[in-house]
Design a protein around this motif. Structure first.
Motif, PDB file in Angstrom:
ATOM      1  N   ARG A  94      -6.261   4.234  -0.379  1.00  8.88           N
ATOM      2  CA  ARG A  94      -5.298   3.163  -0.655  1.00  8.88           C
ATOM      3  C   ARG A  94      -5.297   2.134   0.476  1.00  8.88           C
ATOM      4  O   ARG A  94      -5.262   0.922   0.223  1.00  8.88           O
ATOM      5  CB  ARG A  94      -3.897   3.762  -0.834  1.00  8.88           C
ATOM      6  CG  ARG A  94      -3.760   4.678  -2.032  1.00  8.88           C
ATOM      7  CD  ARG A  94      -2.379   5.326  -2.062  1.00  8.88           C
ATOM      8  NE  ARG A  94      -2.292   6.374  -3.070  1.00  8.88           N
ATOM      9  CZ  ARG A  94      -1.183   7.026  -3.390  1.00  8.88           C
ATOM     10  NH1 ARG A  94      -0.052   6.734  -2.778  1.00  8.88           N
ATOM     11  NH2 ARG A  94      -1.198   7.971  -4.320  1.00  8.88           N
ATOM     12  N   LEU A  95      -5.325   2.621   1.711  1.00  2.42           N
ATOM     13  CA  LEU A  95      -5.308   1.700   2.849  1.00  2.42           C
ATOM     14  C   LEU A  95      -6.541   0.805   2.841  1.00  2.42           C
ATOM     15  O   LEU A  95      -6.437  -0.424   2.994  1.00  2.42           O
ATOM     16  CB  LEU A  95      -5.242   2.493   4.155  1.00  2.42           C
ATOM     17  CG  LEU A  95      -5.305   1.669   5.443  1.00  2.42           C
ATOM     18  CD1 LEU A  95      -4.128   0.710   5.536  1.00  2.42           C
ATOM     19  CD2 LEU A  95      -5.356   2.592   6.656  1.00  2.42           C
ATOM     20  N   SER A 145      -4.439   8.547   0.785  1.00  4.11           N
ATOM     21  CA  SER A 145      -3.874   7.539   1.694  1.00  4.11           C
ATOM     22  C   SER A 145      -4.970   6.653   2.275  1.00  4.11           C
ATOM     23  O   SER A 145      -4.818   5.432   2.363  1.00  4.11           O
ATOM     24  CB  SER A 145      -3.115   8.219   2.834  1.00  4.11           C
ATOM     25  OG  SER A 145      -1.923   8.801   2.387  1.00  4.11           O
ATOM     26  N   GLN A 146      -6.071   7.293   2.680  1.00  2.00           N
ATOM     27  CA  GLN A 146      -7.184   6.539   3.252  1.00  2.00           C
ATOM     28  C   GLN A 146      -7.747   5.554   2.237  1.00  2.00           C
ATOM     29  O   GLN A 146      -8.010   4.378   2.560  1.00  2.00           O
ATOM     30  CB  GLN A 146      -8.278   7.511   3.702  1.00  2.00           C
ATOM     31  CG  GLN A 146      -9.441   6.871   4.427  1.00  2.00           C
ATOM     32  CD  GLN A 146      -9.195   6.728   5.912  1.00  2.00           C
ATOM     33  OE1 GLN A 146      -8.306   7.351   6.467  1.00  2.00           O
ATOM     34  NE2 GLN A 146      -9.991   5.891   6.560  1.00  2.00           N
ATOM     35  N   ILE A 171      -5.694   0.085  11.350  1.00  5.64           N
ATOM     36  CA  ILE A 171      -5.792  -1.366  11.173  1.00  5.64           C
ATOM     37  C   ILE A 171      -6.110  -2.045  12.496  1.00  5.64           C
ATOM     38  O   ILE A 171      -6.952  -2.955  12.568  1.00  5.64           O
ATOM     39  CB  ILE A 171      -4.483  -1.915  10.562  1.00  5.64           C
ATOM     40  CG1 ILE A 171      -4.302  -1.395   9.130  1.00  5.64           C
ATOM     41  CG2 ILE A 171      -4.502  -3.447  10.561  1.00  5.64           C
ATOM     42  CD1 ILE A 171      -2.951  -1.726   8.521  1.00  5.64           C
ATOM     43  N   ILE A 214       0.862  -1.177   0.000  1.00  9.69           N
ATOM     44  CA  ILE A 214       0.000   0.000   0.000  1.00  9.69           C
ATOM     45  C   ILE A 214       0.901   1.231   0.000  1.00  9.69           C
ATOM     46  O   ILE A 214       1.562   1.533   1.002  1.00  9.69           O
ATOM     47  CB  ILE A 214      -0.920   0.019   1.235  1.00  9.69           C
ATOM     48  CG1 ILE A 214      -1.757  -1.265   1.298  1.00  9.69           C
ATOM     49  CG2 ILE A 214      -1.814   1.247   1.222  1.00  9.69           C
ATOM     50  CD1 ILE A 214      -2.490  -1.456   2.612  1.00  9.69           C
ATOM     51  N   VAL A 258       2.892  -0.813   4.868  1.00 11.45           N
ATOM     52  CA  VAL A 258       2.547   0.605   4.947  1.00 11.45           C
ATOM     53  C   VAL A 258       3.857   1.389   4.916  1.00 11.45           C
ATOM     54  O   VAL A 258       4.926   0.852   5.218  1.00 11.45           O
ATOM     55  CB  VAL A 258       1.742   0.930   6.215  1.00 11.45           C
ATOM     56  CG1 VAL A 258       0.383   0.253   6.175  1.00 11.45           C
ATOM     57  CG2 VAL A 258       2.501   0.527   7.477  1.00 11.45           C
ATOM     58  N   VAL A 284       1.485  -6.708   9.373  1.00 11.05           N
ATOM     59  CA  VAL A 284       1.777  -5.383   8.817  1.00 11.05           C
ATOM     60  C   VAL A 284       3.276  -5.119   8.905  1.00 11.05           C
ATOM     61  O   VAL A 284       3.865  -5.184   9.997  1.00 11.05           O
ATOM     62  CB  VAL A 284       0.996  -4.275   9.565  1.00 11.05           C
ATOM     63  CG1 VAL A 284       1.274  -2.916   8.915  1.00 11.05           C
ATOM     64  CG2 VAL A 284      -0.494  -4.569   9.576  1.00 11.05           C
ATOM     65  N   SER A 339       2.696   5.776   8.660  1.00  9.03           N
ATOM     66  CA  SER A 339       2.616   4.350   8.995  1.00  9.03           C
ATOM     67  C   SER A 339       2.002   4.148  10.383  1.00  9.03           C
ATOM     68  O   SER A 339       1.258   3.181  10.602  1.00  9.03           O
ATOM     69  CB  SER A 339       4.007   3.719   8.938  1.00  9.03           C
ATOM     70  OG  SER A 339       4.919   4.432   9.758  1.00  9.03           O
ATOM     71  N   GLU A 399      -1.742   4.598  10.045  1.00 14.01           N
ATOM     72  CA  GLU A 399      -2.342   3.455   9.351  1.00 14.01           C
ATOM     73  C   GLU A 399      -2.381   2.230  10.241  1.00 14.01           C
ATOM     74  O   GLU A 399      -3.363   1.466  10.235  1.00 14.01           O
ATOM     75  CB  GLU A 399      -1.560   3.191   8.058  1.00 14.01           C
ATOM     76  CG  GLU A 399      -1.766   4.285   7.020  1.00 14.01           C
ATOM     77  CD  GLU A 399      -0.972   4.066   5.759  1.00 14.01           C
ATOM     78  OE1 GLU A 399      -1.506   4.329   4.671  1.00 14.01           O
ATOM     79  OE2 GLU A 399       0.204   3.636   5.859  1.00 14.01           O
ATOM     80  N   ARG A 400      -1.344   2.010  11.029  1.00 11.52           N
ATOM     81  CA  ARG A 400      -1.349   0.887  11.956  1.00 11.52           C
ATOM     82  C   ARG A 400      -2.455   1.035  13.000  1.00 11.52           C
ATOM     83  O   ARG A 400      -3.103   0.053  13.382  1.00 11.52           O
ATOM     84  CB  ARG A 400       0.015   0.758  12.640  1.00 11.52           C
ATOM     85  CG  ARG A 400       1.093   0.115  11.761  1.00 11.52           C
ATOM     86  CD  ARG A 400       2.419   0.055  12.494  1.00 11.52           C
ATOM     87  NE  ARG A 400       3.425  -0.690  11.750  1.00 11.52           N
ATOM     88  CZ  ARG A 400       3.595  -1.996  11.803  1.00 11.52           C
ATOM     89  NH1 ARG A 400       2.797  -2.722  12.581  1.00 11.52           N
ATOM     90  NH2 ARG A 400       4.529  -2.592  11.101  1.00 11.52           N
TER      91      ARG A 400
END
Length: 255
Positions: free
Chosen positions: A108-109, A105-106, A148, A89, A126, A159, A141, A144-145
């Motif tokens: 794509r994630l 970014s959102q 998730i 990603i 990420v 990840v 990152s 994004e973590r």
């Protein structure tokens, strides 16, 4: 003289906007001042006048018709997802002030996580942006973590973080290292549609077997029904063309 300088400064500002030039304020000011200085002299004024007229015609055509649809579609490489070892990603940016992901970014994630949920690969990557442009921004990152973990408190994907990246080429280099360590033979590459063909080429140049599965576009309607969509499409096309031109002369490709 003053009128020419004003036109030059305005064109410098427009160039920075349309090309999505990502540079410190000092360099952007230099671009604007250079345009103003060019317009202060007779030869420069003539050149700027011709350029401004041509640009006005081109932008008018792009705003009033979906003529940029063809160049925009040429940027896209969309392939059917396949079984792979990892879902990569690519980073799309973070809002420093609000400490949230940019829309790209959102998208794509979420698209990458959809591929994971569908069972195409057990691992997602990420990207952690470097401090080149801002050392005060939260790491993409990390955000994004957190997302998730919130979505999958238990049983989420493995990840991995691509550390300290500034460009797509950096991300490709980090993935190549991981592929060598983990014996990956195929990756699914998730990015914005307009970035997908160039990104796939950069990854393939690193010797990676790539399947390009772009995320949905969230910044504008890809069918270009409205002038606002068309203006954004022009900006995206120019940014991609400038990135290709920079890469062709040995520069570092942008994100």
């Amino acid at each position: 003289m003053r009128g020419g300088a004003a036109i030059g400064a305005a064109l410098g500002t427009l160039a920075a906007f349309l090309g999505e030039i990502r540079a410190p304020e000092g360099l952007l000011l230099l671009l604007i001042v250079a345009g103003a200085l060019a317009g202060a002299f007779a030869v420069g004024r003539r050149i700027l006048s011709v350029g401004a007229g041509g640009l006005a015609l081109l932008l008018s055509l792009c705003l009033l018709t979906p003529v940029s649809r063809g160049p925009l579609n040429a940027l896209v490489l969309a392939q059917l997802p396949q079984q792979a070892d990892a879902i990569v990603i690519l980073g799309g940016g973070v809002q420093c002030g609000t400490r949230t992901l940019e829309g790209s970014s959102q998208a794509r994630l979420l698209a990458g996580l959809e591929l994971w949920r569908a069972g195409f690969a057990p691992v997602v990557t990420v990207s952690e942006q470097s401090d080149v442009f801002s050392a005060t921004c939260p790491k993409m990152s990390d955000i994004e973590r957190e997302i998730i973990r919130a979505l999958y408190p238990q049983g989420g994907p493995e990840v991995l973080t691509l550390t300290s990246v500034t460009t797509t080429r950096d991300e490709a280099a980090r993935v190549r290292e991981l592929a060598g360590q983990r014996n990956w033979t195929r990756i699914l590459l998730v990015t914005s549609p307009s970035h997908s063909r160039r990104a796939a080429g950069i990854f393939a140049a690193q010797g990676l077997n790539v399947v390009s599965v772009p995320a949905p576009e969230t910044r504008f309607d890809y069918t270009l029904p409205l002038p606002s969509d068309r203006l954004r499409a022009v900006q995206v096309v120019l940014y991609e063309w400038l990135s290709r031109a920079k890469q062709s002369v040995g520069g570092t490709p942008e994100r």
